[in-house]
Scaffold this motif. Structure first.
Motif, PDB file in Angstrom:
ATOM      1  N   VAL A   1      28.767  40.586  41.930  1.00  0.00           N
ATOM      2  CA  VAL A   1      30.066  40.072  41.471  1.00  0.00           C
ATOM      3  C   VAL A   1      30.503  38.890  42.321  1.00  0.00           C
ATOM      4  O   VAL A   1      30.969  37.869  41.813  1.00  0.00           O
ATOM      5  CB  VAL A   1      31.128  41.189  41.517  1.00  0.00           C
ATOM      6  N   LEU A   2      30.320  39.047  43.660  1.00  0.00           N
ATOM      7  CA  LEU A   2      30.776  38.011  44.581  1.00  0.00           C
ATOM      8  C   LEU A   2      30.028  36.700  44.368  1.00  0.00           C
ATOM      9  O   LEU A   2      30.616  35.611  44.386  1.00  0.00           O
ATOM     10  CB  LEU A   2      30.575  38.504  46.017  1.00  0.00           C
ATOM     11  N   ALA A   3      28.704  36.790  44.152  1.00  0.00           N
ATOM     12  CA  ALA A   3      27.896  35.579  43.979  1.00  0.00           C
ATOM     13  C   ALA A   3      28.147  34.915  42.638  1.00  0.00           C
ATOM     14  O   ALA A   3      27.888  33.715  42.470  1.00  0.00           O
ATOM     15  CB  ALA A   3      26.415  35.927  44.120  1.00  0.00           C
ATOM     16  N   LEU A   4      28.658  35.701  41.681  1.00  0.00           N
ATOM     17  CA  LEU A   4      28.927  35.132  40.358  1.00  0.00           C
ATOM     18  C   LEU A   4      30.133  34.197  40.383  1.00  0.00           C
ATOM     19  O   LEU A   4      30.177  33.205  39.644  1.00  0.00           O
ATOM     20  CB  LEU A   4      29.175  36.280  39.365  1.00  0.00           C
ATOM     21  N   LEU A   5      31.073  34.521  41.245  1.00  0.00           N
ATOM     22  CA  LEU A   5      32.322  33.751  41.267  1.00  0.00           C
ATOM     23  C   LEU A   5      32.121  32.271  41.604  1.00  0.00           C
ATOM     24  O   LEU A   5      32.617  31.404  40.876  1.00  0.00           O
ATOM     25  CB  LEU A   5      33.311  34.393  42.251  1.00  0.00           C
ATOM     26  N   PRO A   6      31.416  31.931  42.721  1.00  0.00           N
ATOM     27  CA  PRO A   6      31.270  30.504  43.040  1.00  0.00           C
ATOM     28  C   PRO A   6      30.572  29.713  41.941  1.00  0.00           C
ATOM     29  O   PRO A   6      30.959  28.567  41.645  1.00  0.00           O
ATOM     30  CB  PRO A   6      30.436  30.511  44.332  1.00  0.00           C
ATOM     31  N   GLY A   7      29.530  30.313  41.333  1.00  0.00           N
ATOM     32  CA  GLY A   7      28.811  29.601  40.281  1.00  0.00           C
ATOM     33  C   GLY A   7      29.690  29.291  39.082  1.00  0.00           C
ATOM     34  O   GLY A   7      29.697  28.159  38.568  1.00  0.00           O
ATOM     35  N   ILE A   8      30.433  30.310  38.617  1.00  0.00           N
ATOM     36  CA  ILE A   8      31.320  30.092  37.469  1.00  0.00           C
ATOM     37  C   ILE A   8      32.434  29.113  37.825  1.00  0.00           C
ATOM     38  O   ILE A   8      32.788  28.221  37.034  1.00  0.00           O
ATOM     39  CB  ILE A   8      31.894  31.429  36.981  1.00  0.00           C
TER      40      ILE A   8
ATOM     41  N   LEU B   1      42.184  26.686  35.125  1.00  0.00           N
ATOM     42  CA  LEU B   1      42.938  27.937  35.161  1.00  0.00           C
ATOM     43  C   LEU B   1      42.089  29.157  34.832  1.00  0.00           C
ATOM     44  O   LEU B   1      42.434  30.295  35.180  1.00  0.00           O
ATOM     45  CB  LEU B   1      44.123  27.859  34.188  1.00  0.00           C
ATOM     46  N   ILE B   2      40.976  28.929  34.145  1.00  0.00           N
ATOM     47  CA  ILE B   2      40.095  30.049  33.798  1.00  0.00           C
ATOM     48  C   ILE B   2      39.588  30.775  35.042  1.00  0.00           C
ATOM     49  O   ILE B   2      39.298  31.972  35.008  1.00  0.00           O
ATOM     50  CB  ILE B   2      38.918  29.538  32.930  1.00  0.00           C
ATOM     51  N   SER B   3      39.510  30.040  36.184  1.00  0.00           N
ATOM     52  CA  SER B   3      39.047  30.654  37.432  1.00  0.00           C
ATOM     53  C   SER B   3      39.985  31.766  37.894  1.00  0.00           C
ATOM     54  O   SER B   3      39.552  32.780  38.440  1.00  0.00           O
ATOM     55  CB  SER B   3      38.927  29.593  38.532  1.00  0.00           C
ATOM     56  N   LEU B   4      41.283  31.576  37.696  1.00  0.00           N
ATOM     57  CA  LEU B   4      42.255  32.580  38.120  1.00  0.00           C
ATOM     58  C   LEU B   4      42.069  33.890  37.358  1.00  0.00           C
ATOM     59  O   LEU B   4      42.167  34.974  37.926  1.00  0.00           O
ATOM     60  CB  LEU B   4      43.676  32.055  37.928  1.00  0.00           C
ATOM     61  N   VAL B   5      41.807  33.786  36.052  1.00  0.00           N
ATOM     62  CA  VAL B   5      41.562  34.978  35.246  1.00  0.00           C
ATOM     63  C   VAL B   5      40.307  35.689  35.729  1.00  0.00           C
ATOM     64  O   VAL B   5      40.261  36.929  35.840  1.00  0.00           O
ATOM     65  CB  VAL B   5      41.438  34.598  33.758  1.00  0.00           C
ATOM     66  N   LEU B   6      39.286  34.915  36.063  1.00  0.00           N
ATOM     67  CA  LEU B   6      38.027  35.473  36.538  1.00  0.00           C
ATOM     68  C   LEU B   6      38.225  36.230  37.851  1.00  0.00           C
ATOM     69  O   LEU B   6      37.723  37.333  38.033  1.00  0.00           O
ATOM     70  CB  LEU B   6      37.001  34.351  36.711  1.00  0.00           C
ATOM     71  N   ILE B   7      38.987  35.635  38.765  1.00  0.00           N
ATOM     72  CA  ILE B   7      39.216  36.263  40.074  1.00  0.00           C
ATOM     73  C   ILE B   7      39.970  37.572  39.913  1.00  0.00           C
ATOM     74  O   ILE B   7      39.654  38.578  40.544  1.00  0.00           O
ATOM     75  CB  ILE B   7      39.990  35.297  40.995  1.00  0.00           C
ATOM     76  N   ARG B   8      40.982  37.563  39.069  1.00  0.00           N
ATOM     77  CA  ARG B   8      41.785  38.773  38.871  1.00  0.00           C
ATOM     78  C   ARG B   8      40.924  39.929  38.344  1.00  0.00           C
ATOM     79  O   ARG B   8      41.097  41.079  38.733  1.00  0.00           O
ATOM     80  CB  ARG B   8      42.920  38.469  37.896  1.00  0.00           C
ATOM     81  N   THR B   9      39.982  39.601  37.454  1.00  0.00           N
ATOM     82  CA  THR B   9      39.093  40.636  36.920  1.00  0.00           C
ATOM     83  C   THR B   9      38.103  41.111  37.974  1.00  0.00           C
ATOM     84  O   THR B   9      37.818  42.314  38.088  1.00  0.00           O
ATOM     85  CB  THR B   9      38.333  40.080  35.703  1.00  0.00           C
ATOM     86  N   ALA B  10      37.593  40.170  38.771  1.00  0.00           N
ATOM     87  CA  ALA B  10      36.539  40.510  39.737  1.00  0.00           C
ATOM     88  C   ALA B  10      37.048  41.345  40.897  1.00  0.00           C
ATOM     89  O   ALA B  10      36.307  42.162  41.453  1.00  0.00           O
ATOM     90  CB  ALA B  10      35.898  39.224  40.266  1.00  0.00           C
ATOM     91  N   THR B  11      38.309  41.155  41.304  1.00  0.00           N
ATOM     92  CA  THR B  11      38.812  41.850  42.489  1.00  0.00           C
ATOM     93  C   THR B  11      38.760  43.376  42.340  1.00  0.00           C
ATOM     94  O   THR B  11      38.542  44.083  43.318  1.00  0.00           O
ATOM     95  CB  THR B  11      40.255  41.417  42.803  1.00  0.00           C
ATOM     96  N   ARG B  12      38.966  43.881  41.125  1.00  0.00           N
ATOM     97  CA  ARG B  12      38.909  45.326  40.912  1.00  0.00           C
ATOM     98  C   ARG B  12      37.521  45.863  41.257  1.00  0.00           C
ATOM     99  O   ARG B  12      37.382  46.887  41.944  1.00  0.00           O
ATOM    100  CB  ARG B  12      39.260  45.674  39.469  1.00  0.00           C
ATOM    101  N   TYR B  13      36.486  45.172  40.789  1.00  0.00           N
ATOM    102  CA  TYR B  13      35.118  45.609  41.055  1.00  0.00           C
ATOM    103  C   TYR B  13      34.758  45.428  42.536  1.00  0.00           C
ATOM    104  O   TYR B  13      34.068  46.264  43.128  1.00  0.00           O
ATOM    105  CB  TYR B  13      34.135  44.839  40.179  1.00  0.00           C
ATOM    106  N   LEU B  14      35.216  44.325  43.136  1.00  0.00           N
ATOM    107  CA  LEU B  14      34.915  44.079  44.543  1.00  0.00           C
ATOM    108  C   LEU B  14      35.510  45.163  45.430  1.00  0.00           C
ATOM    109  O   LEU B  14      34.882  45.615  46.394  1.00  0.00           O
ATOM    110  CB  LEU B  14      35.441  42.698  44.957  1.00  0.00           C
ATOM    111  N   ARG B  15      36.722  45.601  45.131  1.00  0.00           N
ATOM    112  CA  ARG B  15      37.351  46.660  45.927  1.00  0.00           C
ATOM    113  C   ARG B  15      36.604  47.988  45.764  1.00  0.00           C
ATOM    114  O   ARG B  15      36.369  48.716  46.728  1.00  0.00           O
ATOM    115  CB  ARG B  15      38.817  46.813  45.516  1.00  0.00           C
ATOM    116  N   ARG B  16      36.198  48.284  44.518  1.00  0.00           N
ATOM    117  CA  ARG B  16      35.491  49.528  44.259  1.00  0.00           C
ATOM    118  C   ARG B  16      34.167  49.571  45.009  1.00  0.00           C
ATOM    119  O   ARG B  16      33.854  50.538  45.705  1.00  0.00           O
ATOM    120  CB  ARG B  16      35.242  49.679  42.756  1.00  0.00           C
ATOM    121  N   TYR B  17      33.379  48.484  44.902  1.00  0.00           N
ATOM    122  CA  TYR B  17      32.087  48.463  45.575  1.00  0.00           C
ATOM    123  C   TYR B  17      32.256  48.376  47.095  1.00  0.00           C
ATOM    124  O   TYR B  17      31.440  48.902  47.859  1.00  0.00           O
ATOM    125  CB  TYR B  17      31.239  47.294  45.069  1.00  0.00           C
TER     126      TYR B  17
END
Length: 618
Positions: free
Chosen positions: A273-280, A202-218
C-alpha cells in the motif's frame, strides 16, 4: 486511543521538554525550506536572460494585487542581478546560485546535527519513561505479560515511534513550508494555472484517506508480530538449557520462524500500500504538469504569457512534487507510528495495583501480625484462606506444606508484592498498606529458591540491595553467608564477573551470594523461600550452614520443604490447601501425629504412610 490524542501526548510529554532544541531545529528547517525554494526560483532570472528579456519596466503596470506583487518581487531580484552585459549577468547569477546552494547545504548539515540530537534525546526520554513506569508496576502486572513483548515495546516500538512519528513535525515543517513557498511562487506566476494544477491533484487526497485505514491495520499486525518473535527469542535464550535438554531446538526455531513470517506478510502488505502511493501521486502530478504545459503553451502562443514565465512555472511545479511527496509519505507513515505510540502509552498509562502508603516506617519493634488473611489470583479460586499468625521480634517462624499449599504466596503478601483480598497484615499494630512501601520492604532480606543474579561483579551483586555498602561490609556479609572462601578462589575475587544470571557459578555458590546480598543491608526480618530445595547434598550443607549463621539474633520466616532444616524454629505453621491446619514447635507437632508428622515420616522413614493432601516437593 484516538490518533490525535496520541500525537498530542507524544509532543507534550516527550518532544516539548526539548523546547530550545526543537525551536532551533524548526528555525534551521524553516531557513532550509526558504533557501531550497530560492535555489529553484532563481531559474526565473536565468531564463529571462537566456530568452533575452531585459529587466525593463513593463509598459502597462499590472493593476491586480498578485500582479503587482509579482512585478515587485521579480524586478527587485532583477535589479540586483542584472547588469547591461548578458555575459556578466550570467556570471553574477552563477555566483548567486553557488552561494545559495552552499548556504542550503550548510543549513542541511546543521539541521541534521540538531535533528539527531533532538530525536535521540526524545528516544532516550521515551525509553527512560517506560522503564521508570515498568519498575514501579506491581508484580501482578508482569505475571500477565510476556517479558519479550515488554522488551519489544521498549526497543522496537520506541524506534518505530521515533522514525514514523517523532520526526514527523520537523519533516512536515520543512517540506510543508517548502511546498507552500513553491505554491506561492506558482500563484504569483499564474493563479489560473495553479488552480488547474491543484484541482487535478486533489485525487491524491482521496487516495491517502483510503490508504491510511489499511496502513494502520497492517502496522498493528507488524508491531504485534514483532513483539511475538521478540518474546519467543527471549524465552528461547533464557531457557536454552531446557530447550536443548528436551531436543526442542527445531520446535522453538519453527515457532520463531512462524512469527517472523507473520511479520514479513504484514510488512509486505503494508509496503504494498505504501509503495503504491508515491507512484500514483507522481502519475497524478505528471498529469497535472502535462495539463499545465498544454494550457500554458496555448497562452504563450497567444501572447498571454511569456515563455520564461511558463518554464519557471513548470520548474517550480516539478520541484513542488518532492516536498508534497515527502509530506504525503509522512502522513502515510504516521499510521504505523500511531500504532507504536498506542502500545507505548498503554504501558505508560498503567498504574500499580499495590500503592505505597504515607506513614513512615519506624522499624520492626515488636511483632508482625497476620489477621484472617485471604487471597486469590483469580476471583473464585482462593489460594489462601483465613490465615492468622504472629511473628515476634527475634523469633524464627517456619512454614511447611505440600506443593500448591500457598507458602510462597504468603511470603509475597508479607513483603507486599500483592495485597490481600481480605484480612490485613500489621507491623507493630499498623496496617502495612498505610506504610511507605519502599521503607517497609527495606525491613526484609529475601533469599528466593532460584536467586537471580546480574551480569556484574560478585561485589556489586552482593551490594545490590545496599549500593552504599563498603567493601568491608560486603566481605563481612560474604563471610556470614559462607561465601568468602570460594569468592577469593575466583580469578579476580570480589571483582570477578559472574555472567548472565550468574551462570559462571554453581547453584550453591549462587545461593550463598544471594544470602550475602540479603545480609549486607542488615535486614530486620530474613525471608528464606526454599533456599536449599534445588541443591545437591554438599551444596545444601554449605548453604544451610550459611542460613544458620545468618539467623543468629535475627527474626526470620523460613519456607522449607526439607523439614530437618527447621526443627529449631520457634514456631512452625503447616499449610494445606491455603489454610493453616497445624501450628506449634517441631516436638509438639510430631506429638500430635497429624499432617506434619506424616510429612516428617515420609522424608525420614521407609514404611508406607497414609497419603496427604497435595504432592510433596522435591
Amino acid at each position: 486511543m484516538k490518533p490525535s490524542w496520541l500525537f498530542r501526548e507524544t509532543l507534550r510529554r516527550f518532544v516539548l521538554p526539548s523546547g530550545k532544541l526543537l525551536l532551533l531545529a524548526l528555525g534551521l528547517n524553516t531557513a532550509l525550506s526558504v533557501v531550497s525554494t530560492a535555489s529553484i526560483a532563481i531559474v526565473e532570472p536565468v531564463l529571462r536572460v537566456l530568452f533575452g528579456h531585459a529587466p525593463a519596466p513593463a509598459p502597462a503596470p499590472p493593476t491586480d494585487f498578485l500582479g503587482r506583487l509579482k512585478a515587485t518581487l521579480f524586478e527587485t531580484v532583477a535589479a540586483w542581478v542584472f547588469v547591461p552585459s548578458p555575459e556578466a549577468t550570467l556570471l553574477r547569477l552563477g555566483g548567486f546560485v553557488f552561494g545559495l546552494f552552499l548556504l542550503k547545504n550548510l543549513l542541511k548539515y546543521a539541521s541534521a546535527l540538531v535533528g539527531v540530537q533532538l530525536e535521540e534525546g526524545i528516544v532516550k526520554r521515551l525509553r527512560d519513561a517506560l522503564v521508570q513506569r515498568l519498575v514501579r508496576l506491581s508484580v501482578d502486572y508482569f505475571a500477565q505479560q510476556r517479558t519479550g513483548e515488554l522488551m519489544s515495546v521498549v526497543t522496537n516500538d520506541v524506534a518505530v515511534l521515533n522514525s514514523h512519528l517523532v520526526g514527523a513535525p520537523l519533516t512536515l515543517v520543512r517540506e510543508g513550508l517548502q511546498a507552500v513557498l513553491f505554491l506561492g511562487i506558482l500563484v504569483l506566476l499564474s493563479w489560473e494555472l495553479t488552480l488547474v494544477a491543484v484541482g487535478a491533484s486533489l485525487i491524491s487526497l482521496v487516495l491517502i484517506r483510503t490508504a491510511t485505514r489499511y496502513l494502520r491495520r497492517y502496522g498493528m499486525r507488524m508491531q504485534a508480530a514483532m513483539a511475538n518473535y521478540t518474546a519467543i527469542l527471549q524465552e528461547l535464550l533464557s531457557a536454552i538449557r531446557v530447550v536443548k535438554a528436551f531436543s526442542a531446538e527445531s520446535r522453538m526455531a519453527d515457532a520463531f520462524a512462524r512469527e517472523t513470517s507473520s511479520y514479513v506478510r504484514s510488512a509486505v502488505k503494508h509496503q504494498r500500500v505504501l509503495a503504491l502511493l508515491p507512484g500514483i501521486n507522481e502519475l497524478v502530478a505528471i498529469g497535472a504538469l502535462i495539463l499545465v504545459l498544454v494550457i500554458g503553451g496555448y497562452w504563450v502562443f497567444s501572447g498571454r504569457m511569456q515563455p520564461h514565465e511558463l518554464l519557471t512555472f513548470l520548474f517550480c511545479f516539478f520541484a513542488l512534487m518532492a516536498p508534497v511527496t515527502a509530506v504525503l509519505h509522512v502522513i502515510s507513515q504516521l499510521q504505523r507510528g500511531l500504532v507504536a505510540a498506542e502500545r507505548i502509552f498503554r504501558i505508560l498509562g498503567q498504574e500499580p495495583s499495590v500503592r505505597s502508603g504515607h506513614r513512615p516506617v519506624a522499624g520492626f519493634r515488636h511483632e508482625l501480625r497476620v489477621e484472617r488473611l485471604c487471597f486469590a489470583y483469580r476471583p473464585g479460586v482462593p489460594v489462601l484462606e483465613d490465615v492468622s499468625f504472629v511473628l515476634r521480634k527475634g523469633e524464627k517462624l517456619a512454614i511447611v506444606g505440600a506443593s500448591g499449599s500457598g507458602k510462597s504466596t504468603l511470603l509475597d503478601l508479607l513483603i507486599r508484592f500483592y495485597d490481600p483480598t481480605e484480612g490485613r497484615i500489621l507491623l507493630d499494630g499498623i496496617d502495612i498498606r498505610e506504610l511507605r512501601l519502599e521503607e517497609y520492604r527495606a525491613l526484609f532480606g529475601i533469599v528466593p529458591q532460584d536467586a537471580p543474579l546480574f551480569n556484574d561483579t560478585v561485589a556489586n551483586n552482593i551490594r545490590f540491595g545496599a549500593p552504599e555498602a563498603s567493601l568491608e561490609e560486603v566481605i563481612r556479609a560474604a563471610r556470614l553467608a559462607n561465601a568468602h572462601e570460594f569468592i577469593m578462589e575466583l580469578p579476580r575475587g570480589y571483582e570477578t564477573l559472574i555472567g548472565d544470571r550468574g551462570v559462571l557459578l554453581s547453584g550453591g555458590q549462587r545461593q550463598r551470594i544471594a544470602i550475602a546480598r540479603a545480609l549486607v543491608r542488615n535486614p530486620a526480618i530474613l525471608l528464606f523461600d526454599e533456599a536449599t530445595s534445588s541443591l545437591d547434598t554438599e551444596s545444601e550443607r554449605l548453604v544451610q550452614q550459611a542460613i544458620d549463621r545468618a539467623l543468629e539474633g535475627r527474626s526470620a520466616i523460613i519456607v522449607a520443604h526439607r523439614l530437618s532444616t527447621i526443627t529449631g524454629a520457634d514456631h512452625i505453621l503447616v499449610l494445606d490447601r491455603g489454610r493453616i491446619v497445624e501450628q506449634g514447635t517441631h516436638t509438639e507437632l510430631l506429638a500430635r501425629n497429624g499432617l506434619y508428622a506424616r510429612l516428617w515420616s515420609l522424608q525420614f522413614a521407609d514404611t508406607p504412610l497414609p497419603t496427604t493432601h497435595g504432592q510433596l516437593e522435591d
